[in-house]
Design a protein around this motif. Structure first.
Motif, PDB file in Angstrom:
ATOM      1  N   SER A 225     -26.041  43.982  48.486  1.00 36.54           N
ATOM      2  CA  SER A 225     -26.007  44.995  49.618  1.00 36.54           C
ATOM      3  C   SER A 225     -25.189  46.198  48.937  1.00 36.54           C
ATOM      4  O   SER A 225     -24.169  45.923  48.523  1.00 36.54           O
ATOM      5  CB  SER A 225     -25.324  44.532  50.751  1.00 36.54           C
ATOM      6  OG  SER A 225     -26.089  43.506  51.269  1.00 36.54           O
ATOM      7  N   ILE A 226     -25.687  47.635  49.151  1.00 36.87           N
ATOM      8  CA  ILE A 226     -24.887  48.503  48.865  1.00 36.87           C
ATOM      9  C   ILE A 226     -23.517  48.563  49.452  1.00 36.87           C
ATOM     10  O   ILE A 226     -22.489  48.741  48.631  1.00 36.87           O
ATOM     11  CB  ILE A 226     -25.688  49.769  49.336  1.00 36.87           C
ATOM     12  CG1 ILE A 226     -26.798  49.870  48.376  1.00 36.87           C
ATOM     13  CG2 ILE A 226     -24.594  51.127  49.094  1.00 36.87           C
ATOM     14  CD1 ILE A 226     -27.838  51.048  48.970  1.00 36.87           C
TER      15      ILE A 226
ATOM     16  N   GLN B 100     -24.395  40.584  60.691  1.00 40.42           N
ATOM     17  CA  GLN B 100     -25.090  40.076  61.818  1.00 40.42           C
ATOM     18  C   GLN B 100     -25.786  38.911  61.421  1.00 40.42           C
ATOM     19  O   GLN B 100     -26.302  38.473  60.340  1.00 40.42           O
ATOM     20  CB  GLN B 100     -26.346  41.198  61.810  1.00 40.42           C
ATOM     21  CG  GLN B 100     -27.423  40.879  63.043  1.00 40.42           C
ATOM     22  CD  GLN B 100     -28.616  41.345  62.971  1.00 40.42           C
ATOM     23  OE1 GLN B 100     -29.241  41.337  63.978  1.00 40.42           O
ATOM     24  NE2 GLN B 100     -29.356  41.666  61.870  1.00 40.42           N
TER      25      GLN B 100
ATOM     26  N   SER C 243     -25.589  35.900  57.108  1.00 39.34           N
ATOM     27  CA  SER C 243     -24.653  37.078  56.424  1.00 39.34           C
ATOM     28  C   SER C 243     -23.319  36.424  56.351  1.00 39.34           C
ATOM     29  O   SER C 243     -22.551  36.725  55.328  1.00 39.34           O
ATOM     30  CB  SER C 243     -24.774  38.431  57.178  1.00 39.34           C
ATOM     31  OG  SER C 243     -26.185  38.777  57.016  1.00 39.34           O
TER      32      SER C 243
ATOM     33  N   ASP D   9     -24.448  42.861  66.261  1.00 34.88           N
ATOM     34  CA  ASP D   9     -25.813  43.030  66.344  1.00 34.88           C
ATOM     35  C   ASP D   9     -25.889  44.697  66.822  1.00 34.88           C
ATOM     36  O   ASP D   9     -25.616  44.803  68.027  1.00 34.88           O
ATOM     37  CB  ASP D   9     -26.611  42.091  67.029  1.00 34.88           C
ATOM     38  CG  ASP D   9     -28.178  42.589  67.277  1.00 34.88           C
ATOM     39  OD1 ASP D   9     -28.646  43.861  66.779  1.00 34.88           O
ATOM     40  OD2 ASP D   9     -29.029  41.849  67.629  1.00 34.88           O
ATOM     41  N   VAL D  10     -26.288  45.634  65.849  1.00 39.49           N
ATOM     42  CA  VAL D  10     -26.122  47.089  66.637  1.00 39.49           C
ATOM     43  C   VAL D  10     -27.248  47.511  67.580  1.00 39.49           C
ATOM     44  O   VAL D  10     -27.004  48.580  68.310  1.00 39.49           O
ATOM     45  CB  VAL D  10     -26.060  48.103  65.396  1.00 39.49           C
ATOM     46  CG1 VAL D  10     -24.551  47.962  64.436  1.00 39.49           C
ATOM     47  CG2 VAL D  10     -27.305  48.010  64.725  1.00 39.49           C
TER      48      VAL D  10
ATOM     49  N   LYS E 173     -34.703  58.065  58.564  1.00 40.28           N
ATOM     50  CA  LYS E 173     -33.585  58.657  57.919  1.00 40.28           C
ATOM     51  C   LYS E 173     -33.493  60.311  58.309  1.00 40.28           C
ATOM     52  O   LYS E 173     -32.522  60.766  58.180  1.00 40.28           O
ATOM     53  CB  LYS E 173     -33.986  58.602  56.498  1.00 40.28           C
ATOM     54  CG  LYS E 173     -34.023  57.197  55.883  1.00 40.28           C
ATOM     55  CD  LYS E 173     -32.390  56.579  56.253  1.00 40.28           C
ATOM     56  CE  LYS E 173     -32.327  55.204  55.526  1.00 40.28           C
ATOM     57  NZ  LYS E 173     -31.018  54.531  55.976  1.00 40.28           N
TER      58      LYS E 173
ATOM     59  N   ILE F  35     -32.382  51.394  45.135  1.00 37.28           N
ATOM     60  CA  ILE F  35     -31.587  50.171  44.479  1.00 37.28           C
ATOM     61  C   ILE F  35     -32.247  48.846  45.009  1.00 37.28           C
ATOM     62  O   ILE F  35     -32.554  48.782  46.204  1.00 37.28           O
ATOM     63  CB  ILE F  35     -30.356  50.506  44.920  1.00 37.28           C
ATOM     64  CG1 ILE F  35     -29.598  51.727  44.153  1.00 37.28           C
ATOM     65  CG2 ILE F  35     -29.264  49.134  44.529  1.00 37.28           C
ATOM     66  CD1 ILE F  35     -28.140  51.971  44.788  1.00 37.28           C
TER      67      ILE F  35
ATOM     68  N   THR G 128     -32.407  45.945  46.764  1.00 40.67           N
ATOM     69  CA  THR G 128     -31.543  45.082  47.742  1.00 40.67           C
ATOM     70  C   THR G 128     -32.667  44.221  48.845  1.00 40.67           C
ATOM     71  O   THR G 128     -33.825  44.492  48.564  1.00 40.67           O
ATOM     72  CB  THR G 128     -30.810  46.113  48.568  1.00 40.67           C
ATOM     73  OG1 THR G 128     -31.689  47.092  49.384  1.00 40.67           O
ATOM     74  CG2 THR G 128     -29.808  47.066  47.921  1.00 40.67           C
TER      75      THR G 128
HETATM   76  P1  NAP Z   1     -29.282  45.391  52.865  1.00 39.68           P
HETATM   77  O1  NAP Z   1     -28.472  44.768  51.870  1.00 39.68           O
HETATM   78  O2  NAP Z   1     -30.370  44.676  53.369  1.00 39.68           O
HETATM   79  O3  NAP Z   1     -28.400  46.053  54.210  1.00 39.68           O
HETATM   80  C1  NAP Z   1     -29.181  46.333  55.158  1.00 39.68           C
HETATM   81  C2  NAP Z   1     -27.953  45.993  56.370  1.00 39.68           C
HETATM   82  O4  NAP Z   1     -28.453  46.231  57.805  1.00 39.68           O
HETATM   83  C3  NAP Z   1     -27.923  44.176  56.338  1.00 39.68           C
HETATM   84  O5  NAP Z   1     -26.419  43.901  56.397  1.00 39.68           O
HETATM   85  C4  NAP Z   1     -28.453  43.855  57.744  1.00 39.68           C
HETATM   86  O6  NAP Z   1     -28.061  42.619  57.980  1.00 39.68           O
HETATM   87  C5  NAP Z   1     -28.269  45.224  58.528  1.00 39.68           C
HETATM   88  N1  NAP Z   1     -28.786  45.113  59.667  1.00 39.68           N
HETATM   89  C6  NAP Z   1     -30.125  45.100  59.987  1.00 39.68           C
HETATM   90  N2  NAP Z   1     -30.270  45.161  61.466  1.00 39.68           N
HETATM   91  C7  NAP Z   1     -29.273  44.908  62.183  1.00 39.68           C
HETATM   92  C8  NAP Z   1     -28.788  45.077  63.085  1.00 39.68           C
HETATM   93  N3  NAP Z   1     -29.679  44.874  64.369  1.00 39.68           N
HETATM   94  N4  NAP Z   1     -27.322  44.792  63.662  1.00 39.68           N
HETATM   95  C9  NAP Z   1     -26.395  44.758  62.505  1.00 39.68           C
HETATM   96  N5  NAP Z   1     -27.005  44.922  61.089  1.00 39.68           N
HETATM   97  C10 NAP Z   1     -28.143  44.739  61.012  1.00 39.68           C
HETATM   98  O7  NAP Z   1     -29.838  46.637  52.081  1.00 39.68           O
HETATM   99  P2  NAP Z   1     -29.269  48.044  51.648  1.00 39.68           P
HETATM  100  O8  NAP Z   1     -30.227  48.608  50.632  1.00 39.68           O
HETATM  101  O9  NAP Z   1     -27.813  47.739  51.041  1.00 39.68           O
HETATM  102  O10 NAP Z   1     -29.074  48.947  52.836  1.00 39.68           O
HETATM  103  C11 NAP Z   1     -28.158  49.464  53.287  1.00 39.68           C
HETATM  104  C12 NAP Z   1     -28.365  50.966  53.470  1.00 39.68           C
HETATM  105  O11 NAP Z   1     -28.621  51.783  52.363  1.00 39.68           O
HETATM  106  C13 NAP Z   1     -29.334  51.251  54.523  1.00 39.68           C
HETATM  107  O12 NAP Z   1     -29.283  52.235  55.571  1.00 39.68           O
HETATM  108  C14 NAP Z   1     -30.489  51.690  53.653  1.00 39.68           C
HETATM  109  O13 NAP Z   1     -31.627  52.427  54.375  1.00 39.68           O
HETATM  110  C15 NAP Z   1     -29.631  52.608  52.711  1.00 39.68           C
HETATM  111  N6  NAP Z   1     -30.303  52.918  51.301  1.00 39.68           N
HETATM  112  C16 NAP Z   1     -30.866  52.106  50.726  1.00 39.68           C
HETATM  113  C17 NAP Z   1     -31.361  52.262  49.387  1.00 39.68           C
HETATM  114  C18 NAP Z   1     -32.020  51.254  48.632  1.00 39.68           C
HETATM  115  O14 NAP Z   1     -32.806  51.635  47.652  1.00 39.68           O
HETATM  116  N7  NAP Z   1     -31.596  50.000  48.445  1.00 39.68           N
HETATM  117  C19 NAP Z   1     -31.569  53.669  49.060  1.00 39.68           C
HETATM  118  C20 NAP Z   1     -31.129  54.547  49.936  1.00 39.68           C
HETATM  119  C21 NAP Z   1     -30.430  54.468  51.184  1.00 39.68           C
HETATM  120  P3  NAP Z   1     -28.805  41.397  58.305  1.00 39.68           P
HETATM  121  O15 NAP Z   1     -29.774  41.270  57.015  1.00 39.68           O
HETATM  122  O16 NAP Z   1     -27.976  40.312  58.559  1.00 39.68           O
HETATM  123  O17 NAP Z   1     -30.132  41.834  59.150  1.00 39.68           O
END
Ligand code: NAP
Length: 257
Positions: free
Chosen positions: A20-21, A41, A45, A66-67, A164, A193, A195
């Protein structure tokens, strides 16, 4: 080691696992001296988080949230208030869309899928900012994670791209609302990235390859590089910046080809 966040109380939302980022952000913030709280959540996790922080001497506050549930967000901030009193920063690193809507045509997005993506990925920032405000009595910084797919059409990103765009706009509206309280709201637009969330987008591995070939820096971006920018935005170094989105994408967004 630096002291940019010494004596700062920061809530990080969205650590699911070591990829996770938000986890990269947590490690960079810890090194900068922050006192941390994490929201997560679900059991899976929580188990990942407990493993990740196993060797931390000063354990962060862990609160389930849970948001999509207002009562969870309210309880989260009650716990943060009990634990910290004052809050100086929030990192919102949360997004979700149905996997089947991250492929094919945006045209085929369902009403339910559209609302789900907006609810989890956008409205959550509004709700979290509302609850954070009364705790940010010394001013504060709210940082969210966004992506180029909100500015341009990125294949298969579909409903999340539209979410977004709304998130980017929310950054500006929230920054305008909260500026008088010395609360800043900014976004980091991260490069692709690998993830858990990113792997839900169809063709993500090809996207990474294309990104590496095209982007001016000719390499992938590491989560720590995104985290360092979040650190800047939560630190006094960025005290004059609000309503801004900083791209950490090796310059990919400047290209017109
Ligand atoms: P990630 O590790 O899967 O993180 C996403 C997080 O959102 C997880 O911890 C997930 O929790 C949580 N989440 C989803 N539904 C939820 C809910 N109802 N309540 C609370 N938490 C909830 O992926 P990530 O790539 O690091 O994403 C983090 C942010 O970076 C996101 O906004 C993503 O769009 C953004 N981003 C990512 C990239 C990329 O390429 N990876 C690029 C630009 C921006 P659970 O897994 O427990 O559901």
């Amino acid at each position: 080691m630096n002291t940019l966040l010494k004596d700062r109380n920061i809530l990080i939302m969205g650590i699911a696992n070591k990829w996770s980022i938000a986890w990269a952000i947590a490690q960079v913030f810890k090194k900068a001296g922050a006192r941390l709280a994490f929201s997560y959540q679900g059991e899976k996790s929580l188990r990942s988080l407990e493993k990740l922080i196993d060797d931390w001497e000063e354990k962060p506050l862990l609160v389930e949230c849970d948001v999509t549930k207002d009562e969870d967000i309210q309880r989260l901030f009650e716990k943060v208030k009990e634990g910290f009193g004052t809050l100086h920063g929030v990192v919102h690193s949360i997004a979700h869309a149905k996997k089947e809507e991250l492929e094919g045509l945006y045209l085929d997005t369902s009403r339910e899928g559209y609302l789900l993506a907006q609810n989890i990925s956008v409205y959550s920032l509004v709700a979290v900012s509302k609850y954070a405000k009364p705790l940010m009595t010394e001013g504060g910084s709210i940082v969210t994670l966004t992506y180029l797919g909100g500015e341009r059409v990125v294949k298969n990103y579909n409903v999340m791209g539209v979410a977004k765009s709304a998130l980017d706009s929310s950054i500006r509206y929230l920054a305008a609302d909260l500026g008088k309280d010395n609360i800043r709201v900014n976004g980091v637009s991260a490069a692709p990235i690998k993830t858990l969330a990113a792997k839900g987008v169809r063709g993500f591995t090809d996207m990474l390859k294309g990104f590496e070939e095209k982007t001016p820096l000719k390499r992938l971006i590491q989560p720590e590089e995104v985290a360092n920018t979040a650190l800047f935005l939560c630190s006094p170094l960025s005290s004059g910046i609000t309503g801004e989105i900083i791209h950490v994408d090796g310059g990919y967004n400047i290209l017109g080809y």
